[in-house]
Design a protein around this motif. Structure first.
Motif, mmCIF file in Angstrom:
data_model
loop_
_atom_site.group_PDB
_atom_site.id
_atom_site.type_symbol
_atom_site.label_atom_id
_atom_site.label_comp_id
_atom_site.label_asym_id
_atom_site.label_seq_id
_atom_site.Cartn_x
_atom_site.Cartn_y
_atom_site.Cartn_z
ATOM 1 N N LEU A 157 11.284 4.304 -12.774
ATOM 2 C CA LEU A 157 10.260 5.403 -12.200
ATOM 3 C C LEU A 157 11.237 6.263 -11.482
ATOM 4 N N ALA A 209 6.322 11.062 -13.178
ATOM 5 C CA ALA A 209 5.620 9.508 -13.183
ATOM 6 C C ALA A 209 4.935 8.987 -12.427
ATOM 7 N N VAL A 210 4.145 8.295 -12.920
ATOM 8 C CA VAL A 210 3.562 6.603 -11.720
ATOM 9 C C VAL A 210 3.467 5.756 -12.173
ATOM 10 N N LEU A 211 3.443 4.618 -11.646
ATOM 11 C CA LEU A 211 3.930 3.165 -11.792
ATOM 12 C C LEU A 211 2.610 2.406 -10.783
ATOM 13 N N PHE A 214 -8.193 9.184 -4.990
ATOM 14 C CA PHE A 214 -7.100 9.365 -4.037
ATOM 15 C C PHE A 214 -6.409 10.958 -3.947
ATOM 16 N N SER A 248 2.573 1.800 -3.839
ATOM 17 C CA SER A 248 1.054 1.722 -4.215
ATOM 18 C C SER A 248 1.028 3.445 -4.316
ATOM 19 N N LEU A 249 1.167 4.374 -3.132
ATOM 20 C CA LEU A 249 1.060 5.247 -3.210
ATOM 21 C C LEU A 249 1.716 6.187 -2.953
ATOM 22 N N THR A 252 -3.219 -5.654 -3.357
ATOM 23 C CA THR A 252 -2.659 -5.352 -2.880
ATOM 24 C C THR A 252 -2.516 -3.187 -2.808
ATOM 25 N N GLN A 253 -3.266 -3.336 -3.791
ATOM 26 C CA GLN A 253 -2.537 -1.971 -3.910
ATOM 27 C C GLN A 253 -3.803 -0.951 -3.989
ATOM 28 N N LEU A 254 -5.262 -1.384 -3.315
ATOM 29 C CA LEU A 254 -6.004 -0.676 -2.768
ATOM 30 C C LEU A 254 -6.083 0.460 -2.295
ATOM 31 N N VAL A 255 -6.116 1.562 -1.458
ATOM 32 C CA VAL A 255 -6.226 1.593 0.005
ATOM 33 C C VAL A 255 -8.073 3.105 0.009
ATOM 34 N N ALA A 275 3.612 5.111 -6.229
ATOM 35 C CA ALA A 275 3.796 4.844 -7.167
ATOM 36 C C ALA A 275 2.913 6.387 -7.644
ATOM 37 N N ARG A 282 11.318 10.361 -11.804
ATOM 38 C CA ARG A 282 12.428 11.554 -10.700
ATOM 39 C C ARG A 282 12.693 12.106 -11.007
ATOM 40 N N MET A 338 0.892 -1.469 -0.201
ATOM 41 C CA MET A 338 0.230 -0.283 0.233
ATOM 42 C C MET A 338 0.955 1.278 0.151
#
Ligand SMILES: Nc1ncnc2c1ncn2[C@@H]1O[C@H](COP(=O)(O)OP(=O)(O)O)[C@@H](O)[C@H]1O
Ligand SMILES: [Mg+2]
Lengths: 201, 427
Positions: free
Chosen positions: B41, B55-57, B77, A192-193, B64-67, A195, B45, A189
């Motif tokens: 990435l 840049a985003v990834l 978000f 991910s933030l 597991t990446q959802l907040v 990223a 930056r 997490m």
């Protein structure tokens, strides 16, 4: 971002929170002896009232996990279980843990980010958010891990079939994956933030 | 992976990102695609410190990446965190939702989404950020046909706006999705999976002889079966599925049609709302009963890992003495990673390991939820062939689900079923 749960409920919640604060203060002054049990009763009642009984049961399930640990710990250290002490510790534990569930129930994550804008620095707000978000995710993953454990026979399908031998494998096959998952989840997490550029704010 | 991949990556990262161009990073599983992308990435930056988000990834595991709690919240978000004006947030969110077909699900809870929709949600979140460069780590792996087309359209749009897009994939394709990839970086490494299906014969001798105690003669029997999650209406509706022992069945269908739910139901996880369910000859009306001798491979392989080395994982999972576990590792091409921490493997390698663990537990019924995602073509072919041989020799019953009806997985089956909106149709 608008609050997804509507403005009316936000007001009732605020009212509830103030009521709790008032009640705590009153009991603290009037009857110090009954303070703790009454407070826990009140907190639980309010929680059920705001979140609904089903959601409460689902969310509060991990709270019950401390029981086997506690009893086992007492058995090992003292050789016997002191039920009064166990009850007291349980109540304290529930009391400290309840606000976390509550906060999570009452506030959407993005709402939380803006809620403490003036009080907490951005990083701390993110950490708080993690702490709240990770519970429901872990709970869902625990379901999966338990399903796999039950299929493999590591853990019985029904609670009444639990035998001492199950506790031999449970740490390695249920607790470890869960612990690994918790670390992994928070790590992913955060990544991910990062990223999405949130670390640069 | 590690050092070698990193050393290889250094000169590459600068030339990966060209504004308005699509770059494909391709290589078998375990060659360091993920490492390369996250490195790129960071380099990007470092080279453009003043830009936000720049840049985003997109990481490889959507679970597991959802907040955010809802889809809409997830997409908005980072914008909320960046304290953008509300009108701007609303505009960007609406566009991102529309681009990935998420309008209907804007209020859906993210943890109740199926894997493909989680992936779309995360892509939407990146879209809303309007970045200069996008690094997407195997974004197509979890997406069905419509999802892929949405992503193709989004990539075309990004390229048209002069953004740089870098996509990784297990295969070196001429096109990424439907788009010609202008530039391709091939990663070759000696570190891929090398399965050895020929060892199956020796391995299967240790397999227990299961007495055929299924009176009805079928391994799985669902009749007019209906089931769903606690807080939703029925997800599976009126399923009729009868599978003989020793058969391989593949169920394909779009993201979110209920494939994973079907496997859970067969594994006895959810109570039947109506209909009958007999698994391996045992009647399982309620939810409390679970079939013994069943192995379920979850869509997210990490959920199976216990923090040990590769060898440790398989020894814990297996029902056989050590030499057998060792053979199993070799069958699935994992023996050269035996001493590595399983959690540090690449996604495809984790898949292979989890498959190996499931087989080593010597089940009679094996349920595979997208278990071949992230494997490159050659590794997948050998693993499928190994599984076929195991099924032939031991009478194991396999149900595999996949979102890709065109891929090699349906070819490996005796029977191919399609699922659509919670219903099953024979193909
Ligand atoms: N834990 C859950 N709670 C509620 N609904 C869920 C849950 N998991 C999946 N669903 C819903 O069930 C449906 C089928 O999902 P799933 O079986 O995961 O699809 P897939 O075919 O992609 O595997 C979807 O509409 C999804 O939103
Ligand atoms: Mg699925």
């Amino acid at each position: 971002m608008s609050d997804t749960r509507g403005p009316a409920t936000v007001w009732t919640r605020t009212l509830f929170l103030w009521m709790v604060a008032l009640a705590i203060a009153l009991f603290g002054v009037l009857a110090p002896a009954t303070w703790l049990p009454l407070l826990s009763l009140l907190a639980t009642g309010l929680f059920i009232a705001t979140a609904g009984p089903r959601a409460t049961l689902r969310d509060a399930r991990p709270l019950a996990w401390h029981a086997p640990v506690l009893l086992l710990g007492m058995l090992i250290v003292n050789g016997r279980v002191d039920w009064a002490l166990a009850l007291e510790i349980s109540v304290r534990f529930m009391l400290t843990a309840m606000p976390i569930f509550w906060l999570h129930r009452l506030t959407a994550p993005t709402h939380l980010l803006t809620l403490f804008e003036r009080v907490l620095p951005f990083r701390l707000r993110l950490i708080l958010l993690f702490a709240l978000r990770i519970w429901p995710l872990l709970l869902r993953d625990m379901r999966d891990i338990l399903l796999v454990a039950r299929l493999s026979g590591t853990w019985p399908a029904r609670l009444r079939d639990v035998r001492p031998r199950h506790f031999v494998h449970a740490p390695g096959r249920i607790m470890m994956p869960l612990g690994v998952r918790a670390i992994r989840l928070s790590d992913d997490m955060a990544r991910s933030l990062e990223a999405r550029g949130l670390d640069q704010l | 992976m590690g050092d070698k991949a990193l050393a290889e990556a250094q000169p590459l990262t600068a030339e990966l990102t060209v504004p308005g161009e699509l770059t494909l990073v391709a290589g078998p599983t375990g060659t360091g695609k993920t490492t390369l992308l996250s490195r790129a990435l960071r380099d990007w930056r470092a080279a453009h410190p003043a830009r936000w988000p720049g840049a985003v990834l997109l990481g490889q595991n959507p679970a597991t990446q959802l907040v955010g709690e809802t889809v809409e919240e997830e997409v908005a978000f980072a914008l909320v965190a960046a304290q953008m004006p509300d009108a701007e947030i609303a505009r960007r969110t609406a566009r991102a939702l529309a681009t990935f077909g998420l309008d209907d699900r804007a209020k859906a809870r993210t943890d109740a989404l199926s894997m493909g929709w989680k992936c779309r949600t995360l892509l939407g979140a990146l879209h809303a950020l309007e970045p200069d460069a996008l690094f997407l780590d195997e974004p197509y792996a979890q997406l069905d046909d419509t999802g892929r087309r949405r992503l193709d359209a989004a990539i075309t749009e990004w390229l048209g706006q002069g953004r740089a897009v870098v996509v990784s994939a297990a295969e070196a394709l001429e096109t990424v999705g439907g788009l010609p990839s202008g530039r391709t970086r091939l990663l070759h490494a000696e570190t891929g999976l090398r399965p050895e299906p020929d060892l199956v014969a020796g391995f299967c001798e240790k397999w227990p002889d299961h007495a055929p105690d299924t009176p009805t003669g079928s391994a799985v029997e669902l009749l007019s079966f209906t089931a769903g999650y606690e807080d939703t209406s029925a997800v599976l509706r009126d399923i009729d599925l009868v599978l003989p022992p020793g058969s391989i069945s593949v169920v394909s269908g779009a993201n979110g049609c209920g494939k994973s739910t079907l496997l859970r139901a067969v594994a006895g996880d959810m109570p039947a709302l109506s209909g009958t369910r007999r698994i391996l000859g045992h009647d399982m009306a309620g939810a409390g009963n679970l079939p013994r001798e069943t192995a379920l491979v979850l869509q997210d392989p990490e959920l199976h890992l216990t923090g040990r080395t590769v060898r440790g994982e398989i020894e814990v999972a297996s029902a056989i003495p050590k030499p057998g576990a060792e053979t199993c590792l070799r069958i699935f091409g994992l023996s050269q990673f035996a001493e590595q921490a399983a959690l540090n493997l690449s996604h495809g390698q984790k898949q292979a390991l989890v498959l190996a663990c499931a087989v080593a537990s010597m089940p009679r019924l094996l349920l595979l939820d997208e278990a071949f995602c992230g494997l490159d073509a050659s590794a997948m072919a050998s693993i499928l062939s190994a599984l076929r041989r195991i099924v032939h020799r031991t009478g194991l019953t396999v149900i595999a689900v996949t979102h890709d009806p065109q891929g090699p997985v349906p070819d490996f089956a005796d029977r191919h079923l399609r699922m659509s909106n919670g219903k099953l149709i024979d193909v």
